[in-house]
Design an enzyme around this catalytic site. Structure first.
Site, PDB file in Angstrom:
ATOM      1  CG  ASP A 121      -2.218   0.715   0.999  1.00  0.00           C
ATOM      2  OD1 ASP A 121      -2.279   1.555   0.091  1.00  0.00           O
ATOM      3  OD2 ASP A 121      -3.186   0.441   1.732  1.00  0.00           O
ATOM      4  CD  GLU A 157       0.492   6.272  -3.493  1.00  0.00           C
ATOM      5  OE1 GLU A 157       0.177   6.633  -2.363  1.00  0.00           O
ATOM      6  OE2 GLU A 157       0.235   5.168  -3.948  1.00  0.00           O
ATOM      7  CG  ASP A 185      -7.394   4.382  -0.939  1.00  0.00           C
ATOM      8  OD1 ASP A 185      -7.324   3.174  -1.182  1.00  0.00           O
ATOM      9  OD2 ASP A 185      -6.685   4.937  -0.084  1.00  0.00           O
TER      10      ASP A 185
END
Length: 828
Positions: free
Chosen positions: A406, A409, A479
């Site tokens: 997760d 980035e 998300d």
């Protein structure tokens, strides 16, 4: 006489000038082993052939020394035969596949097919360098302009939530984010690809006069041009440069259940147990964050939460039910973790705002108690070693099957421009910002592969960069909100991502933020608005490379939506069953990716010369045979564009118009429009009705079906009804043949979960359909592997309106064939 003399004199002087310029130009380049170097307009220009179809272009201010080693490109230049011809200021370099013209006067470069057809040209005076101070390092901001044809279409550049497929007339600011994954590679309908090899914040802009890449930091302009002949060929060129995509395990293509988050070991195991009790297929479950305890222990990679007292037993319990577990790991660490304490003294952490923002687990974050969580520096090889050390010891050792990386980035919150000045192992964070996901995903993949080849690497990750396909990673779209608009956006987002040469992509089925649907509806699972959206998203998800349900606020497990015999529950089970019946087709498509550089989610423009599909945002091919037209508009409930902080407009007392809500039964038939590309006939998957392409049709729909069409000439294998991917061998497959054109399909099989296929441990069986003679030839089996089925049965069905329906119906089969690996022909 005088005028004639002056005229001849002018002609002489002109010829002399031309001769002098030609001589100067002839001396103004240097041939190298890979191409040429030249100088023009105070700029050094180099052309390097990497293969007959791929060239690299390097440009820098004259005399400026630099060293550039690509983070994405792993291909070494191969010895390529090329010729050089000069005509005035134009140097023409030719391989046997590509012609490159270099204007030694202006530095402008143009590209042509070997037959001379123009592909792409830089714009005149289109290379620009602007002095830039990068955290104390003298460098440049760089800009390169290209002249595109008015009628060509371009795609790629990663995943954007724009809701549009075509990149023409777009301006895209490329800085990695939660729901935007940028890959500076584009493909054109003219049959070329262009990779801008830069990792700093970059803007791509297409204007009528030119298209451009502009990057904040660059010691040089560095890009690769490849001629592929079509979009598939251009993608193959990019993978040749940056790495091929390995096979995923078969079990990753089954159904995956997840939510934010299972709060105990018992809850997690109980979900798998409930699916087995209900007989609903399931191959994997995902444990989200906080199994490590509190926010100060963020990403400790250990089960420190007392609700997970025996992780080894938890994993064993899941495995004993023939399911798999992947678990959330992050790219940042809390201040009380071992990783933080080891990395911080070595300068391996990046001190900027990231998630979570508070050490107190309340919403909104309590800034009086900052979490102290910091991302690590994945550009540093020692930091990657430390990361893997704790991951291997804490999680791999208990038998976890894969990694959910997760915030890859990573999350960059409370952004300050000075954050980009932070030092990484490879320079300023600004200089390498966009390559963060490539480096962190690559660090895990390379370490795990070095440790063992017994189990294939599987990484689910939120972000990606050029070359990431080589690391066994499947990227999800972040998300995203639970809304119809968001669902619509996912289709072009996934297609552009796939055309960026990274073939594995998926999305949170149902959307992530769904809290608006709960108001007045308890946990939200009985809200008709969410039920309809969830089912339609589930049907879309069944035709993506990974079928994975996930989100927050509303539970996502099937039993929360009702029970057998109820429309929503039955629609979900029907969709999951359909996914499993297609596993032989999907796994073979995966082999086509690894073996032949193919793409699983295919924009229609990749396969059809039809102007109407150039910017088709709501349909695509899954594999090379199945046209998918997801239902992306509400048909049974009011459609309200929902954001995470808004009311849905449909609650228990009122609908979007403010009147009393009516009961929704989901039993009424609806309809939607579908465009069928020209150049082929199509078969309705559900009815086998044959329809000519090149037209828009009105298709009847129900809550449990979306429009699916099969291209004429397709051969599709259907597997048995199972509870998990490897429950039953593929010794009895239904083979459906869709007539109307010749066709071919190769069935691929291997040991399902190791790297022995790289050593040749796999088999293929090629089916060929001759439409004129109505004959199906089952080719000789090629290859061998441990556990291979030696003798099997194929039930052959010729798809006509009178012969059954889609899925695995074989009650009206045409032939039952016993097959022992030798070629057989069957006339239908």
């Amino acid at each position: 006489m005088k005028n004639a003399f002056l005229s001849r004199n002018r002609q002489y002087l002109l010829l002399l000038a031309l001769f002098s310029f030609s001589s100067l130009a002839a001396q103004n380049y240097q041939k190298t082993a890979l191409g040429v170097k030249t100088k023009s307009q105070s700029m050094d220009v180099e052309v390097q052939f990497y293969s007959p179809t791929i060239v690299r272009i390097l440009k820098s201010p004259e005399g400026v020394a630099f060293k550039k080693e690509s983070l994405s490109v792993i291909k070494k230049p191969q010895q390529t035969k090329f010729t050089i011809q000069q005509n005035g200021a134009i140097l023409s370099l030719k391989s046997d596949k590509l012609k490159v013209d270099v204007d030694v006067k202006s530095g402008k470069i143009s590209y042509y097919t070997i037959a001379g057809a123009a592909l792409l040209s830089e714009a005149a005076s289109g290379s620009k360098f602007t002095d830039f101070d990068d955290a104390g390092s003298k460098t440049y901001s760089i800009n390169q302009l290209f002249a595109l044809d008015k009628d060509e279409a371009i795609y790629g550049l990663g995943q954007q939530q724009r809701g549009k497929l075509s990149l023409r007339n777009a301006k895209i600011n490329m800085v990695q984010g939660n729901v935007d994954d940028y890959v500076p590679f584009l493909v054109s309908t003219k049959g070329y690809g262009l990779f801008w090899d830069n990792y700093s914040p970059t803007t791509f802009e297409d204007k009528p006069e030119s298209a451009s890449f502009k990057s904040e930091v660059g010691d040089c302009i560095d890009y690769y041009f490849m001629v592929g002949g079509n979009i598939d060929g251009s993608i193959a060129g990019m993978r040749e440069l940056t790495g091929q995509a390995p096979m995923f395990p078969l079990w990753t293509f089954g159904y995956w259940q997840s939510k934010e988050r299972y709060k105990s070991q018992n809850e997690l195991v109980g979900v798998v147990s409930k699916y087995r009790e209900l007989g609903v297929p399931l191959d994997g479950i995902i444990q989200d964050w906080q199994y490590w305890g509190n926010n100060y222990l963020w990403n400790a990679m250990e089960f420190l939460n007392p609700e997970f007292p025996n992780p080894k037993k938890m994993v064993d319990d899941i495995h004993n039910m023939n399911a798999h577990l992947i678990i959330s790991i992050w790219n940042s660490f809390g201040p009380q973790t071992k990783q933080f304490r080891e990395m911080q003294p070595k300068g391996m952490l990046l001190n900027f705002g990231t998630w979570p923002q508070s050490g107190v687990e309340t919403w909104p974050p309590n800034r009086d108690y900052p979490s102290g969580v910091q991302p690590y520096d994945p550009y540093n090889p020692e930091a990657r070693n430390i990361y893997w050390k704790y991951l291997s010891k804490g999680l791999l050792s208990v038998g976890i099957d894969g990694w959910w990386m997760d915030s890859s980035e990573p999350d960059h919150l409370d952004f300050k421009p000075s954050d980009f000045d932070l030092k990484t192992y490879l320079g300023s964070f600004r200089k390498v910002r966009n390559a963060f996901p490539l480096m962190t995903v690559g660090g895990v993949s390379e370490h795990q592969r070095a440790e063992s080849a017994d189990k294939r690497i599987f990484i689910l990750t939120r972000s990606a960069f050029a070359g990431q396909q080589r690391y066994g990673a499947n990227t999800w779209s972040g998300d995203v909100n639970s809304s119809w608009e968001s669902l619509r956006n996912q289709i072009p987002a996934g297609l552009n991502f796939s055309m960026s040469a990274i073939p594995y992509w998926n999305t949170d089925i149902g959307g992530f933020f769904a809290g608006a649907y709960k108001r007045g509806w308890g946990d939200g699972t009985k809200n008709p608005s969410f039920q309809e959206l969830y089912v339609r998203w589930m049907q879309f998800g069944a035709f993506t490379p990974m079928m994975r349900s996930h989100g927050t606020d509303i539970p996502r497990e099937i039993y929360n939506f009702g029970k057998k015999g109820e429309p929503i529950y039955d629609a979900i089970t029907k969709t999951i069953d359909l996914r499993y019946s297609l596993l032989p087709y999907i796994y073979s498509a995966s082999w086509d990716i690894t073996n032949s550089q193919s793409t699983m989610m295919r924009a229609l423009v990749m396969d059809f010369d039809d102007k109407k599909v150039v910017d088709m945002n709501n349909e695509y091919l899954f594999g090379k045979s199945i046209l998918v037209a997801p239902v992306v508009n509400a048909q049974y409930t009011p459609e309200t564009i929902v954001k995470s902080n808004e009311e849905t407009g449909w609650n228990k007392d009122n609908n979007a118009n403010g009147t009393k809500a009516q009961a929704v039964t989901f039993t009424q038939a609806k309809s939607t429009k579908v465009y069928l590309p020209e150049g082929t006939a199509w078969f309705d998957f559900w009815t086998n009705e044959k329809i000519n392409g090149g037209q828009e049709i009105e298709k009847a729909t129900t809550i449990d079906e979306i429009p699916l069409y099969i291209k004429a000439g397709s051969i599709i294998p259907f597997g048995p009804k199972v509870q998990y991917a490897t429950e039953k061998k593929w010794d009895k497959l239904a083979i459906r043949v869709y007539p109307g054109a010749n066709g071919e399909f190769t069935l691929y099989e291997d040991e399902n979960d190791n790297y022995n296929y790289e050593k040749g441990a796999y088999s293929t069986i090629t089916f060929k359909w001759n439409d004129k003679s109505q004959t199906l030839t089952i080719g000789k089996r090629k290859g061998d592997f441990k556990g291979m089925i030696k003798n099997r049965t194929f039930t052959i069905v010729l798809a006509t309106k009178e012969k059954g329906t889609g899925m695995t119906d074989t009650t009206n089969s045409d032939k039952v064939v016993s097959y022992d690996g030798k070629e057989k022909s069957v006339k239908l």
